[in-house]
Design a protein around this motif. Structure first.
Motif, PDB file in Angstrom:
ATOM      1  N   THR A   1      -1.924   8.369   4.220  1.00 50.91           N
ATOM      2  CA  THR A   1      -2.763   8.488   3.037  1.00 50.91           C
ATOM      3  C   THR A   1      -3.384   7.146   2.664  1.00 50.91           C
ATOM      4  O   THR A   1      -4.564   7.074   2.290  1.00 50.91           O
ATOM      5  N   ALA A   2      -2.602   6.084   2.798  1.00 47.97           N
ATOM      6  CA  ALA A   2      -3.102   4.746   2.470  1.00 47.97           C
ATOM      7  C   ALA A   2      -4.269   4.356   3.372  1.00 47.97           C
ATOM      8  O   ALA A   2      -5.258   3.764   2.914  1.00 47.97           O
TER       9      ALA A   2
ATOM     10  N   GLU B   1       1.065   4.263  -2.873  1.00 50.52           N
ATOM     11  CA  GLU B   1       0.922   5.699  -2.631  1.00 50.52           C
ATOM     12  C   GLU B   1       2.124   6.476  -3.159  1.00 50.52           C
ATOM     13  O   GLU B   1       1.987   7.573  -3.697  1.00 50.52           O
TER      14      GLU B   1
ATOM     15  N   ARG C   1      -7.363   6.313   2.311  1.00 53.12           N
ATOM     16  CA  ARG C   1      -7.868   5.791   1.036  1.00 53.12           C
ATOM     17  C   ARG C   1      -8.710   4.533   1.284  1.00 53.12           C
ATOM     18  O   ARG C   1      -9.778   4.351   0.698  1.00 53.12           O
TER      19      ARG C   1
ATOM     20  N   LEU D   1       3.191   8.423   3.972  1.00 55.17           N
ATOM     21  CA  LEU D   1       2.435   7.781   2.894  1.00 55.17           C
ATOM     22  C   LEU D   1       1.421   6.782   3.447  1.00 55.17           C
ATOM     23  O   LEU D   1       0.335   6.607   2.879  1.00 55.17           O
TER      24      LEU D   1
ATOM     25  N   ASP E   1       0.829  -1.209   0.000  1.00 54.73           N
ATOM     26  CA  ASP E   1       0.000   0.000   0.000  1.00 54.73           C
ATOM     27  C   ASP E   1       0.859   1.253   0.000  1.00 54.73           C
ATOM     28  O   ASP E   1       0.547   2.244  -0.674  1.00 54.73           O
TER      29      ASP E   1
ATOM     30  N   LYS F   1       1.772   6.608  -6.950  1.00 55.28           N
ATOM     31  CA  LYS F   1       0.671   7.503  -7.320  1.00 55.28           C
ATOM     32  C   LYS F   1       1.093   8.966  -7.186  1.00 55.28           C
ATOM     33  O   LYS F   1       0.800   9.786  -8.059  1.00 55.28           O
ATOM     34  N   THR F   2       1.790   9.263  -6.093  1.00 55.76           N
ATOM     35  CA  THR F   2       2.281  10.633  -5.894  1.00 55.76           C
ATOM     36  C   THR F   2       3.252  11.023  -7.002  1.00 55.76           C
ATOM     37  O   THR F   2       3.172  12.125  -7.565  1.00 55.76           O
TER      38      THR F   2
END
Length: 244
Positions: free
Chosen positions: A75-76, A49, A79, A72, A45, A52-53
């Motif tokens: 954020t995971a 992230e 999400r 990160l 995960d 993706k960033t």
């Protein structure tokens, strides 16, 4: 791995993470109640992230920041929560929400337009009557008797917000303008921005549910479009038009 429970938007979420930072971030929402669902993060995960960033910044022609793995993971976690919430008639929305006299006002716009600046002007204009609910990613729940907006731990780089909920009275789309002007708009005029700013689940069924929730929200609250500058007069114009 470490596990704790958090109550966010009336749902208790069991969070199991690799790093402690996630739990420090969510500490104001901790609870002993039985979880409604659970999320667990993995090393994969965090890699997702990070990729993706990198992709998002590359698309904009910018160099990607070197975010730490524990950041990160924050954020995971959110999400994963956002993917689950449509099951409970709720969704994550990108906007700045302020409460005044027990009513919520949500401001949304393209990044960099000035959502946070505008809600700061409301706080300057209204003083203690105005309370920040969430400055970045609130949760919105859609009920038959109204729309409720909730504070979450994910409240922006300045960490403006608190663990509270408030009925959502209005949504305002902000644009830049030399003169301050606000108009009431129809659902059809606001829909594209609402869809752009909502978290869009990867699961097709949850995405379909999210679209239904957006429709119901847009039919249940007042919708406005505000052209504004960065003067406190903008807050006065907006509040007097939206307060009802």
């Amino acid at each position: 791995m470490m596990t704790k429970n958090y109550k966010i938007a009336e749902k208790v979420i069991e969070v199991t993470s690799i790093y402690e930072r996630v739990h420090d971030y969510c500490k104001d929402y901790e609870t002993d109640e039985k979880p409604d669902f659970s999320v667990t993060t993995t090393a994969e995960d965090i890699i997702y992230e990070k990729q993706k960033t990198y992709s998002e910044y590359a698309f904009e022609g910018k160099q990607s920041p070197n975010y730490s793995d524990d950041l990160l993971e924050e954020t995971a976690v959110y999400r994963k929560i956002a993917e689950k919430m449509p099951q409970y008639d709720s969704f994550v929305f990108h906007g700045s929400v302020i409460a005044v006299d027990g009513q919520g006002f949500l401001f949304t716009a393209k990044s960099g337009t000035g959502k946070s600046t505008h809600t700061r002007l409301w706080r300057e204009y209204l003083g203690d009557r105005a309370v920040m609910v969430n400055d970045d990613k609130p949760l919105i729940s859609v009920h038959d008797n109204g729309i409720i907006v909730y504070g979450t731990p994910y409240n922006g780089k300045h960490h403006l917000g608190c663990n509270m909920s408030v009925p959502l009275k209005a949504i305002c789309v902000i644009t830049r303008g030399e003169k301050n002007n606000i108009v009431r708009i129809k659902k059809s005029e606001a829909y594209a921005m609402l869809l752009q700013q909502v978290y869009r689940p990867q699961d097709p069924l949850q995405m379909a549910k999210t679209l239904k929730l957006i429709d119901k929200m847009a039919e249940s609250v007042e919708l406005y479009k505000l052209a504004c500058n960065m003067d406190i007069e903008a807050a006065k114009v907006a509040y007097n038009a939206m307060k009802g």
